[in-house]
Motif scaffolding. Sequence first.
Motif, PDB file in Angstrom:
ATOM      1  N   TYR A  37      82.505  46.903 -62.028  1.00 52.18           N
ATOM      2  CA  TYR A  37      81.520  47.918 -62.418  1.00 52.18           C
ATOM      3  C   TYR A  37      80.189  47.684 -61.705  1.00 52.18           C
ATOM      4  CZ  TYR A  37      77.949  50.160 -65.324  1.00 52.18           C
ATOM      5  OH  TYR A  37      76.871  50.880 -65.765  1.00 52.18           O
ATOM      6  N   ALA A  38      79.645  46.474 -61.827  1.00 53.87           N
ATOM      7  CA  ALA A  38      78.323  46.188 -61.268  1.00 53.87           C
ATOM      8  C   ALA A  38      78.336  46.188 -59.744  1.00 53.87           C
ATOM      9  CB  ALA A  38      77.815  44.849 -61.794  1.00 53.87           C
ATOM     10  N   HIS A  39      79.409  45.672 -59.133  1.00 50.91           N
ATOM     11  CA  HIS A  39      79.484  45.673 -57.669  1.00 50.91           C
ATOM     12  C   HIS A  39      79.397  47.092 -57.115  1.00 50.91           C
ATOM     13  CE1 HIS A  39      79.889  41.679 -56.107  1.00 50.91           C
ATOM     14  NE2 HIS A  39      80.821  41.360 -56.979  1.00 50.91           N
ATOM     15  N   LYS A  44      76.104  51.535 -54.577  1.00 53.55           N
ATOM     16  CA  LYS A  44      75.685  52.936 -54.676  1.00 53.55           C
ATOM     17  C   LYS A  44      74.164  53.067 -54.725  1.00 53.55           C
ATOM     18  CE  LYS A  44      76.109  57.011 -57.686  1.00 53.55           C
ATOM     19  NZ  LYS A  44      76.733  57.550 -58.924  1.00 53.55           N
ATOM     20  N   LEU A  45      73.530  52.279 -55.561  1.00 55.23           N
ATOM     21  CA  LEU A  45      72.093  52.427 -55.781  1.00 55.23           C
ATOM     22  C   LEU A  45      71.254  51.949 -54.594  1.00 55.23           C
ATOM     23  CD1 LEU A  45      71.938  51.393 -59.544  1.00 55.23           C
ATOM     24  CD2 LEU A  45      71.795  53.694 -58.580  1.00 55.23           C
ATOM     25  N   ALA A  46      71.811  51.045 -53.789  1.00 55.59           N
ATOM     26  CA  ALA A  46      71.075  50.574 -52.609  1.00 55.59           C
ATOM     27  C   ALA A  46      70.781  51.715 -51.642  1.00 55.59           C
ATOM     28  CB  ALA A  46      71.862  49.481 -51.901  1.00 55.59           C
ATOM     29  N   ILE A  47      71.647  52.716 -51.617  1.00 57.65           N
ATOM     30  CA  ILE A  47      71.475  53.872 -50.731  1.00 57.65           C
ATOM     31  C   ILE A  47      70.134  54.561 -50.966  1.00 57.65           C
ATOM     32  CG2 ILE A  47      72.339  56.199 -50.233  1.00 57.65           C
ATOM     33  CD1 ILE A  47      75.141  55.177 -50.848  1.00 57.65           C
ATOM     34  N   PHE A  48      69.684  54.581 -52.221  1.00 59.40           N
ATOM     35  CA  PHE A  48      68.490  55.346 -52.583  1.00 59.40           C
ATOM     36  C   PHE A  48      67.190  54.623 -52.247  1.00 59.40           C
ATOM     37  CE2 PHE A  48      72.052  56.839 -55.092  1.00 59.40           C
ATOM     38  CZ  PHE A  48      71.990  58.204 -54.863  1.00 59.40           C
ATOM     39  N   THR A  49      67.293  53.412 -51.691  1.00 56.59           N
ATOM     40  CA  THR A  49      66.092  52.728 -51.196  1.00 56.59           C
ATOM     41  C   THR A  49      65.852  53.034 -49.717  1.00 56.59           C
ATOM     42  OG1 THR A  49      67.218  50.697 -50.423  1.00 56.59           O
ATOM     43  CG2 THR A  49      66.618  50.807 -52.772  1.00 56.59           C
ATOM     44  N   LEU A  50      66.806  53.704 -49.070  1.00 53.50           N
ATOM     45  CA  LEU A  50      66.771  53.901 -47.627  1.00 53.50           C
ATOM     46  C   LEU A  50      65.974  55.135 -47.221  1.00 53.50           C
ATOM     47  CD1 LEU A  50      70.551  53.137 -46.968  1.00 53.50           C
ATOM     48  CD2 LEU A  50      68.614  51.571 -46.639  1.00 53.50           C
ATOM     49  N   PRO A  51      65.472  55.172 -45.986  1.00 52.67           N
ATOM     50  CA  PRO A  51      64.797  56.383 -45.506  1.00 52.67           C
ATOM     51  C   PRO A  51      65.779  57.552 -45.453  1.00 52.67           C
ATOM     52  CG  PRO A  51      65.132  54.820 -43.722  1.00 52.67           C
ATOM     53  CD  PRO A  51      65.482  54.099 -44.982  1.00 52.67           C
ATOM     54  N   PRO A  52      65.297  58.798 -45.538  1.00 50.65           N
ATOM     55  CA  PRO A  52      66.168  59.974 -45.678  1.00 50.65           C
ATOM     56  C   PRO A  52      67.299  60.073 -44.662  1.00 50.65           C
ATOM     57  CG  PRO A  52      63.911  60.602 -46.044  1.00 50.65           C
ATOM     58  CD  PRO A  52      63.869  59.152 -45.603  1.00 50.65           C
ATOM     59  N   ILE A 185      77.940  41.757 -70.243  1.00 58.73           N
ATOM     60  CA  ILE A 185      76.600  42.282 -70.535  1.00 58.73           C
ATOM     61  C   ILE A 185      76.241  43.460 -69.634  1.00 58.73           C
ATOM     62  CG2 ILE A 185      74.133  41.731 -70.583  1.00 58.73           C
ATOM     63  CD1 ILE A 185      74.959  38.935 -71.595  1.00 58.73           C
ATOM     64  N   PRO A 186      76.458  43.394 -68.309  1.00 62.63           N
ATOM     65  CA  PRO A 186      76.164  44.570 -67.484  1.00 62.63           C
ATOM     66  C   PRO A 186      76.917  45.822 -67.920  1.00 62.63           C
ATOM     67  CG  PRO A 186      76.384  42.665 -66.084  1.00 62.63           C
ATOM     68  CD  PRO A 186      76.783  42.227 -67.466  1.00 62.63           C
ATOM     69  N   GLU A 187      78.164  45.671 -68.339  1.00 60.10           N
ATOM     70  CA  GLU A 187      78.928  46.833 -68.779  1.00 60.10           C
ATOM     71  C   GLU A 187      78.368  47.407 -70.079  1.00 60.10           C
ATOM     72  OE1 GLU A 187      83.001  45.633 -68.862  1.00 60.10           O
ATOM     73  OE2 GLU A 187      83.091  45.319 -66.688  1.00 60.10           O
ATOM     74  N   LEU A 188      77.860  46.539 -70.950  1.00 59.43           N
ATOM     75  CA  LEU A 188      77.239  47.017 -72.190  1.00 59.43           C
ATOM     76  C   LEU A 188      75.904  47.706 -71.914  1.00 59.43           C
ATOM     77  CD1 LEU A 188      77.867  44.068 -74.692  1.00 59.43           C
ATOM     78  CD2 LEU A 188      78.807  46.377 -74.836  1.00 59.43           C
ATOM     79  N   LEU A 189      75.150  47.174 -70.968  1.00 57.94           N
ATOM     80  CA  LEU A 189      73.835  47.727 -70.667  1.00 57.94           C
ATOM     81  C   LEU A 189      73.929  49.040 -69.895  1.00 57.94           C
ATOM     82  CD1 LEU A 189      71.909  44.479 -69.633  1.00 57.94           C
ATOM     83  CD2 LEU A 189      71.797  45.689 -71.819  1.00 57.94           C
ATOM     84  N   GLY A 190      74.957  49.151 -69.035  1.00 57.54           N
ATOM     85  CA  GLY A 190      75.164  50.382 -68.279  1.00 57.54           C
ATOM     86  C   GLY A 190      73.952  50.794 -67.472  1.00 57.54           C
ATOM     87  N   ASP A 191      73.591  52.062 -67.563  1.00 58.97           N
ATOM     88  CA  ASP A 191      72.501  52.606 -66.753  1.00 58.97           C
ATOM     89  C   ASP A 191      71.138  52.066 -67.148  1.00 58.97           C
ATOM     90  OD1 ASP A 191      74.381  54.096 -65.432  1.00 58.97           O
ATOM     91  OD2 ASP A 191      73.964  55.962 -66.503  1.00 58.97           O
ATOM     92  N   THR A 192      71.020  51.445 -68.304  1.00 51.60           N
ATOM     93  CA  THR A 192      69.713  50.928 -68.718  1.00 51.60           C
ATOM     94  C   THR A 192      69.271  49.740 -67.864  1.00 51.60           C
ATOM     95  OG1 THR A 192      70.644  49.406 -70.374  1.00 51.60           O
ATOM     96  CG2 THR A 192      70.135  51.648 -71.100  1.00 51.60           C
ATOM     97  N   MET A 193      70.184  49.158 -67.086  1.00 50.61           N
ATOM     98  CA  MET A 193      69.804  48.063 -66.193  1.00 50.61           C
ATOM     99  C   MET A 193      68.998  48.549 -65.001  1.00 50.61           C
ATOM    100  SD  MET A 193      72.684  45.152 -65.696  1.00 50.61           S
ATOM    101  CE  MET A 193      73.821  46.209 -64.825  1.00 50.61           C
ATOM    102  N   GLU A 194      69.187  49.814 -64.650  1.00 48.64           N
ATOM    103  CA  GLU A 194      68.569  50.345 -63.442  1.00 48.64           C
ATOM    104  C   GLU A 194      67.062  50.512 -63.624  1.00 48.64           C
ATOM    105  OE1 GLU A 194      70.614  53.946 -62.392  1.00 48.64           O
ATOM    106  OE2 GLU A 194      72.538  53.095 -62.994  1.00 48.64           O
TER     107      GLU A 194
END
Length: 298
Positions: A37-39, A44-52, A185-194
């Motif tokens: 799940y976390a991997h 996925k989320l690393a993409i959104f730190t990149l230039p357009p 714990i990451p699976e329980l926290l889900g999107d709240t970790m972001e």
Amino acid sequence: MIYTHKVLFKKCQIIYLIFSLFLIHTTKIRANPWGFYAHKKINKLAIFTLPPILSKFYKRHISQLEEWAVLPDQRRYILDIEAARHYIDLDQYPPKIHFTTYEQAIGLISEDSLQKHGIVVWHIPKTHQRLVQAFKNNDTIQIIKLSAELGHYVADAHVPLHTTSNYDGQKTGQHGLHSFWESRIPELLGDTMEDWLGPSKYIENTQAATWQWVLQSHHLLPELLIKEKQLQLNTPENKKYSFDKKGNVLVKNYSKAFSLAYHKSLNKQIEMQFNAAIQHLGDLLFSAWILGGQSDFK
């Protein structure tokens, strides 16, 4: 324009399925880092730190970037050399090994010992250099594959338990701590970790940066161990566990209340490492693109 080779993608998906089936029926060699799940989320989320221009390219291949995030874990069960790429037992190395390159390290420690005690800190720069070359070659398949795998190793480097030979708490009577910290714990926290992360930055020295990440992870280890032991001692046995339904099977797991109490005691340590992995992966992808010629993908 760089085109996606659909036939190769299909072959990789078949390999992924075979590895997944193999994994289900195989005894664990060493606990799976971060959990699938976390991997996938980190990649996925690393993409959104990149230039357009770069983010747009990766978004076209986001499903593969997520799916292939777990291939290194699955490969460990058929390749002996793979396991060492996921961890480093810093307690088994002398301090003089810090901030060395792999070439410098084998001048200090035998290569057999390096393979035994882990090489994640040296494998990340090696994978990054391969990614730079893939960008130079405008090789979409290799860019996505290596980016996904780089994300896996970067995530592993941010798990404190991947920096010690006491990787599952087995040396301190805390068996199961690995999957508790990085899966349950990451699976329980889900999107709240972001959390909101800033734009990716260029990394001048990938090897030095990787050492900094690994040493920071290792610095968090004592607190992680102490807090779990304290919580175990102060929690009644009947409050520690629950049974969760996985398909048609009931699986014993740490209870939600116990898990969140541990998470709270760590003062957001897990979120911090999760988000640091996202940011640092974004930095590496951006740096590889810069060094690879800044393709506009047209």
